[in-house]
Scaffold this motif. Structure first.
Motif, PDB file in Angstrom:
ATOM      1  N   THR A 164       0.855  -1.182   0.000  1.00 29.97           N
ATOM      2  CA  THR A 164       0.000   0.000   0.000  1.00 29.97           C
ATOM      3  C   THR A 164       0.894   1.235   0.000  1.00 29.97           C
ATOM      4  OG1 THR A 164      -1.710  -1.144   1.272  1.00 29.97           O
ATOM      5  CG2 THR A 164      -1.809   1.265   1.214  1.00 29.97           C
ATOM      6  N   ARG A 166       2.434   5.022   0.451  1.00 30.83           N
ATOM      7  CA  ARG A 166       2.418   5.876   1.641  1.00 30.83           C
ATOM      8  C   ARG A 166       2.594   7.353   1.290  1.00 30.83           C
ATOM      9  NH1 ARG A 166       5.599   2.809   6.645  1.00 30.83           N
ATOM     10  NH2 ARG A 166       4.505   0.802   6.418  1.00 30.83           N
ATOM     11  N   GLY A 221      -8.403   3.253   2.457  1.00 28.17           N
ATOM     12  CA  GLY A 221      -7.460   2.150   2.520  1.00 28.17           C
ATOM     13  C   GLY A 221      -6.532   2.018   1.330  1.00 28.17           C
ATOM     14  N   ASN A 224      -1.778   4.642   2.735  1.00 30.72           N
ATOM     15  CA  ASN A 224      -1.500   4.783   4.158  1.00 30.72           C
ATOM     16  C   ASN A 224      -0.808   6.119   4.389  1.00 30.72           C
ATOM     17  OD1 ASN A 224      -2.617   2.348   4.889  1.00 30.72           O
ATOM     18  ND2 ASN A 224      -0.682   1.235   4.909  1.00 30.72           N
ATOM     19  N   SER A 285       5.955  -2.261  10.351  1.00 23.03           N
ATOM     20  CA  SER A 285       5.070  -2.411  11.512  1.00 23.03           C
ATOM     21  C   SER A 285       3.982  -1.349  11.529  1.00 23.03           C
ATOM     22  CB  SER A 285       5.878  -2.340  12.817  1.00 23.03           C
ATOM     23  OG  SER A 285       6.300  -1.023  13.103  1.00 23.03           O
ATOM     24  N   ASN A 287       2.109  -0.707   8.925  1.00 18.82           N
ATOM     25  CA  ASN A 287       1.096  -1.065   7.934  1.00 18.82           C
ATOM     26  C   ASN A 287      -0.306  -1.106   8.523  1.00 18.82           C
ATOM     27  OD1 ASN A 287       2.906  -1.279   5.816  1.00 18.82           O
ATOM     28  ND2 ASN A 287       3.241  -3.469   6.088  1.00 18.82           N
ATOM     29  N   ASP A 288      -0.410  -1.538   9.770  1.00 15.24           N
ATOM     30  CA  ASP A 288      -1.729  -1.618  10.408  1.00 15.24           C
ATOM     31  C   ASP A 288      -1.975  -0.434  11.343  1.00 15.24           C
ATOM     32  OD1 ASP A 288       0.083  -2.251  12.374  1.00 15.24           O
ATOM     33  OD2 ASP A 288      -0.965  -4.037  13.084  1.00 15.24           O
ATOM     34  N   LYS A 289      -1.216   0.657  11.143  1.00 16.11           N
ATOM     35  CA  LYS A 289      -1.399   1.864  11.956  1.00 16.11           C
ATOM     36  C   LYS A 289      -1.509   3.107  11.071  1.00 16.11           C
ATOM     37  CE  LYS A 289       1.373  -0.160  15.700  1.00 16.11           C
ATOM     38  NZ  LYS A 289       1.749  -1.383  14.941  1.00 16.11           N
ATOM     39  N   PRO A 290      -2.291   3.056  10.009  1.00 10.47           N
ATOM     40  CA  PRO A 290      -2.405   4.217   9.124  1.00 10.47           C
ATOM     41  C   PRO A 290      -2.961   5.426   9.865  1.00 10.47           C
ATOM     42  CG  PRO A 290      -4.171   2.657   8.696  1.00 10.47           C
ATOM     43  CD  PRO A 290      -3.213   1.967   9.613  1.00 10.47           C
TER      44      PRO A 290
END
Length: 331
Positions: A164, A166, A221, A224, A285, A287-290
């Motif tokens: 994804t 950024r 989504g 990010n 790490s 990736n799940d904290k956009p």
């Protein structure tokens, strides 16, 4: 292309340098195309670009002065002879220049994996741009907002089932300085009689965080986004008109304009300051904290001031800015 380091790698900390962080996330950097705004020698953007160039497929460096841009390109290639550097002229105080630069980027064959909105001005006297915008708001928010959205097709083109893209906004701890909520009237109706350099800087740095949050929300989504405080770093920005007295008054610079070294003033080197930017751009790490806000290479959402994290303010800021640039953006 440099070989990926084989040594044991550690999690970035407040003392890490951009080069160390790039080595840590070399596998993430390798093959990426990265665009960094504001890359003059001696600044955070230059150090960010120099470090990333070690492994990236291409680094697009930007500036509004062709001669200074060439100096940065030469310096990066001296350090990384095989680096692929693409210099891009852009003046964030001119919407016409922003549109021209975006058009050039969109014509490139390569997609953009990471956009780092680093360029900024701070604590300067009141001045209007050719578009009638106050200089802080134009350079720190409107220009980056327009540029980011105009090249979004190129950013989205880098997406894959496993990646994804950024977008990173370099903000500042100054966003949290006490005061009223973000003054959007100063964006739409700049008034020299109501102008305060510290307030203008505070509000535009808050706008960076708000834009990151709203961009992620609207992109649903597909991108990010992250914002960050790089730390207190002595750069060429301190030499600009009007800046020196403010920092001397705050007790961080001495009478000669040099940093006051003490345990209570956490100065960082330029390399250490750029480390958090590189972390935001490549740390898997995250990736799940956009939408996260970072300090010292770590997520620090608890340090975001309420006025810089309010969803309604973020929405209003986005809508107002779209009206200013005369264009709406959908994903």
């Amino acid at each position: 292309m440099a070989e990926l380091p084989l040594e044991n790698l550690t999690v970035p900390t407040s003392n890490s340098t951009a080069e160390e962080v790039v080595n840590t996330f070399a596998a993430e950097v390798k093959g990426k195309n990265v665009l960094v705004t504001g890359t003059s020698l001696g600044g955070l953007g230059f150090e960010t670009s120099r470090a990333i160039a070690r492994y990236a497929n291409m680094v697009i460096i930007t500036g509004h002065n062709d001669e200074r841009l060439k100096l940065s390109e030469t310096a990066i290639k001296k350090d990384n002879p095989t680096a692929k550097i693409y210099p891009l002229l852009i003046d964030l105080t001119s919407l016409a220049s922003v549109r021209k630069a975006a058009e050039e980027v969109n014509k490139l064959a390569e997609p953009i994996h990471v956009l780092i909105n680093n360029a900024a001005v701070g604590l300067i006297p009141f001045k209007l741009t050719s578009d009638g915008l106050e200089l802080h708001w134009s350079t720190n928010h409107v220009g980056p907002f327009l540029f980011t959205n105009l090249i979004m097709p190129k950013i989205l083109a880098s997406a894959s089932p496993t990646y994804t893209p950024r977008v990173v906004f370099v903000s500042s701890v100054a966003h949290a300085n006490p005061g009223d909520p973000v003054n959007l009237d100063a964006l739409t109706n700049p008034d020299p009689t109501k102008y305060s350099p510290p307030v203008a800087y505070r509000d535009t740095k808050a706008a960076n965080i708000l834009t990151a949050l709203e961009l992620f929300k609207r992109a649903k989504g597909k991108v990010n986004t992250y914002s960050l405080h790089p730390g207190l770093i002595y750069t060429n920005a301190f030499e600009k008109d009007g800046t020196l007295p403010i920092f001397q008054g705050a007790g961080v610079l001495d009478e000669n304009g040099k940093p006051i070294l003490s345990k209570s003033i956490p100065w960082k080197s330029i390399g250490q300051g750029a480390a958090t930017t590189v972390t935001a751009a490549f740390d898997p790490s995250l990736n799940d904290k956009p939408g996260a806000y970072l300090e010292d290479c770590q997520v620090a959402n608890d340090k975001v001031a309420p006025h810089a994290s309010d969803p309604e303010t973020a929405r209003k800021l986005w809508d107002v800015t779209e009206k200013l640039v005369g264009e709406s953006f959908a994903f």
